[in-house]
Design an enzyme around this catalytic site. Structure first.
Site, PDB file in Angstrom:
ATOM      1  CB  SER B 140      -0.883   0.017   1.245  1.00 46.71           C
ATOM      2  OG  SER B 140      -1.517   1.274   1.364  1.00 46.71           O
ATOM      3  CE1 TYR B 153      -3.772  -2.101   5.421  1.00 44.41           C
ATOM      4  CE2 TYR B 153      -3.091   0.087   4.696  1.00 44.41           C
ATOM      5  CZ  TYR B 153      -3.590  -1.167   4.411  1.00 44.41           C
ATOM      6  OH  TYR B 153      -3.913  -1.480   3.116  1.00 44.41           O
TER       7      TYR B 153
END
Ligand SMILES: Cc1cc2nc3c(=O)[nH]c(=O)nc-3n(C[C@H](O)[C@H](O)[C@H](O)COP(=O)(O)OP(=O)(O)OC[C@H]3O[C@@H](n4cnc5c(N)ncnc54)[C@H](O)[C@@H]3O)c2cc1C
Ligand SMILES: NC(=O)c1ccc[n+]([C@@H]2O[C@H](COP(=O)([O-])OP(=O)(O)OC[C@H]3O[C@@H](n4cnc5c(N)ncnc54)[C@H](OP(=O)(O)O)[C@@H]3O)[C@@H](O)[C@H]2O)c1
Lengths: 440, 248
Positions: B140, B153
């Site tokens: 990501s 995250y």
């Protein structure tokens, strides 16, 4: 990035007239569609497919909007018999990509492939082959319907709820899956013939002469008046016997957001002139199914071309015996209205019955035209056109309409009360509030 | 030559499905790992209809670290060696909650980093030296710089980034390849709570197209859509006195 699960979002219909605030509930799998209607509280729910309806049948201002387009899995497919069952969010675009290489086509398709199975059934859509093939509902074998009672129903053609759901404007329950019988084809190519129409009479003559062409439609130059009223092009087609089974490509040209109100009298006049008189406009030939069925799909967001205030579509059907006179008055009215219609389409509809209770098509002629929104004047014009249609024992297509009165709707669809009786109390739309709530 | 075997870890993910549908058209075989049986069956039927030679669900919690090696052995025994592995499972989590709940933070790290790294080791361990294998890992842009709104995250995604870089280095010159995918904001169930309007939002289909192209071209890192590469280049270079004020 803000996280705002319960915050409302503004949603437009295809005509981009007025956005309405909704709480969006996304569904990626069938089980989430079922859960959504089971969980529904006092606020009403409505499903949304790909939002290709022009007016307010797919809007539910202030309520929940169940976004179904990601729940798009094939569940079963029998490529011997052409029977496919898929979740309601599957688009015709995706279905064609899979079924065309295997020798199958949609039995009925509207003028855009960006519609979902659920949306197509809820509006009981029709296509250029309506006279022979009827509506999509004629080819649906079973429907999986979730109700707010918690039931998950497997409806067959003989069930009253099946009839209410086909053309049921999304009000009878959440359509979770649809089983469809496809049409066998040998090629992705179409044999096509385009003929010039000098006046309205030519449309009736050519329609009558085209019995052996399953697909027919006529494009009308909305600027033609007087004796040349109804001037345009008549197109007819059939699936070719030879040619590869190649599905359509993915190319789309985006309409830039700055291209506001590109469609005005000048550009439309220019377009109509060239469209009609280009040397290759008439004649016989072959083409891929994509430009034949979906000429507008190559432009994404073309609805923005009408500018900030959006646009209306008028689509009506009137019985054949009243058609010549009624069409003349409708075309004249729309031409007087100032803003010409970019796309004006005529087509003869046949009497093949749909299983749907509130299906739009009936034997006669249908006219569809777009009108840029210029405020009250445009609404008044649409009202006058609606009056002409109702007086001629005709009716308007809910998938396109944004303005008709409750009386006009109920005159065209006297069976509306049966749908109201079968409506799931958890479901409601702005359209239904407009045309039925006051009389229910 | 038998058809390629593609193992998808997190097969019910929206991005994974969009990619798998493209691969299905080529008639590959799938092993679909995930933890929801009904949905895995739906994905399997869908992919077979779209042209997959076969699609077998493998039901498991993919972050169950102790079960990884035996699952890889089972896959090898039942289906033979895979040609392609897609790591697509993940959880976003709520940063403010994770900061206060150490167990939840551990679970998030186990899902997004620890297990994801171990799956790769387990597959590489069972691989024969000459066997071509493409591993596609969905990282990501959140892994490009630590930010207050999602650094737990983000740290896991950054960790997997370094891990994949290292593997690519270690296996350079062999038929083992690694593709790290860095999506920006994608409209999927993972981002269900966000208001998704604006030009930065992309679709699973768009991401899948970019993944397919990256694999075809032999890219090692792919930002998707492409504009995230310059955006993240700027964000990484923002001086601290500017960055600290940003509410991102
Ligand atoms: C360029 C263009 C050409 C068109 N040509 C034609 C044509 O030739 N013939 C024709 O008939 N129509 C035509 N249409 C209209 C279009 O086919 C219909 O409006 C169609 O219903 C749109 O499908 P959708 O998936 O976008 O549904 P939406 O517009 O999102 O929704 C339509 C209705 O279906 C309901 N619905 C959607 N999904 C479900 C579900 N899962 N369960 C229950 N209810 C559901 C909604 O509540 C709503 O009432 C055209 C539209 C465009 C933009
Ligand atoms: N969406 C974005 O904006 C975005 C941006 C950058 C990167 N990504 C990455 O893209 C990948 C795919 O995500 P997505 O966007 O496609 O979202 P998604 O549809 O929500 O997919 C995430 C999937 O991971 C599965 N999963 C999570 N934990 C699991 C576990 N312990 N065991 C088994 N399965 C588990 C989920 O399954 P369940 O349904 O069972 O929970 C779900 O199917 C993820 O790695 C994500 O981090 C996404």
């Amino acid at each position: 990035m803000d996280r705002n699960t319960s915050e409302r979002q503004q949603v437009y219909a295809w005509g981009r007239l007025q956005p309405r605030a909704h709480v969006i509930v996304p569904a990626a799998f069938a089980d989430e569609m079922v859960a959504a209607i089971r969980a529904s509280d006092k606020r009403p729910l409505l499903c949304r497919g790909l939002g290709r309806s022009y007016g307010d049948v797919a809007l539910n201002g202030g309520g929940y909007l169940l976004d179904t387009a990601r729940a798009d899995h094939f569940l079963t497919a029998d490529w011997e018999t052409g029977v496919v069952r898929a979740e309601a969010g599957l688009s015709f675009d995706a279905l064609l990509r899979v079924c065309v290489p295997r020798g199958w086509f949609l039995p009925v398709t509207p003028g855009t492939k960006f519609v979902t199975l659920g949306g197509a059934v809820a509006n009981d859509v029709h296509g250029k082959n309506q006279e022979s093939a009827g509506t999509i509902g004629c080819h649906v074998r079973r429907i999986g319907l979730a109700r707010s009672t918690g039931e998950m129903l497997d409806l067959s053609v003989d069930s009253p709820l099946f009839a209410a759901t086909v053309g049921g404007l999304g009000l009878t329950g959440v359509i979770v899956w649809v089983e469809l019988k496809l049409l066998p084809i040998r090629s992705a190519t179409m044999d096509v013939e385009t003929l010039a129409m000098a006046r309205l009479d030519d449309f009736f003559r050519l329609s009558a002469e085209s019995a052996d062409w399953p697909y027919t439609v006529a494009w009308v130059d909305s600027l033609a008046r007087g004796p040349s009223l109804g001037r345009g092009l008549f197109m007819r087609g059939r699936h070719a016997d030879a040619g590869a089974l190649t599905p359509h490509g993915r190319k789309q040209i985006a309409v830039p957001h700055v291209a506001r109100h590109l469609l005005n009298r000048g550009t439309i006049a220019l377009f109509n002139y060239f469209y009609r008189t280009r040397p290759w406009a008439t004649g016989r030939g072959t083409m891929h199914y994509e430009p034949f069925f979906y000429p507008l799909d190559s432009l994404s967001d073309w609805n923005r071309l009408y500018g900030r205030r959006g646009f209306f579509q008028h689509q009506s059907v009137v019985p054949m015996k009243n058609a010549p006179e009624t069409l003349r008055s409708l075309l004249e009215l729309s031409a007087e209205g100032g803003e010409p219609s970019f796309l004006t389409v005529l087509k003869v509809l046949g009497d093949r019955p749909s299983p749907g209770l509130l299906s739009f098509p009936k034997s006669g002629v249908t006219l569809a035209l777009d009108l840029a929104n210029r405020g009250d004047g445009t609404r008044r014009l649409l009202d006058r056109m609606t009056d002409v249609v109702v007086a001629a024992a005709g009716r308007l297509y809910p998938a396109k309409d944004a303005t008709m009165s409750g009386e006009a709707f109920r005159a065209g669809y006297p069976q509306w009360r049966q749908l109201e009786e079968q409506r799931d109390p958890a479901l409601m739309s702005d359209f239904w509030r407009r045309v039925a709530a006051d009389a229910a | 030559m038998s058809t390629d075997l593609v193992v998808i870890l997190g097969a019910t993910s929206a991005i994974a499905q969009a990619y798998a549908r493209r691969r299905a058209a080529a008639g590959v075989r799938f092993v679909l790992a995930g933890r929801r049986e009904e949905r895995l069956k739906v994905v399997a039927a869908d992919l077979v209809t779209r042209g997959a030679a076969s699609a077998e669900p493998l039901l498991m919690d993919l972050s169950a670290i102790g079960a990884i090696e035996s699952a890889v052995e089972t896959i090898h025994a039942r289906f033979g060696p895979p040609q392609e592995i897609v790591l697509a499972y993940g959880i976003l989590g709520e940063q403010t909650v994770l900061e206060r709940d150490v167990a939840a933070a551990q679970a998030a790290l186990d899902v997004n980093f620890t297990s994801a790294a171990l799956w790769q080791l387990a597959f590489l361990k069972g691989r024969e030296a000459t066997q071509p294998l493409t591993t596609i890992v969905i990282g990501s842009v959140a892994g490009d710089r630590g930010r207050r709104t999602n650094f737990i995250y983000g740290a896991a995604k950054a960790g997997i980034d370094i891990f994949v870089q290292g593997l690519a280095h270690a296996y350079a010159g062999t038929p083992a390849r690694f593709v790290l995918v860095k999506p920006g904001f994608v409209d999927t169930p993972m981002t269900a709570g966000f208001v998704k309007s604006g030009p930065l939002w992309s679709t699973p289909d768009r991401v899948a197209t970019d993944i397919e192209r990256a694999v075809r071209r032999g890219a090692r890192v792919v930002y998707t859509p492409w504009f995230w590469r310059p955006i993240m280049a700027v964000i990484r270079r923002l001086p601290w006195f500017v960055f600290r004020r940003l509410k991102i």
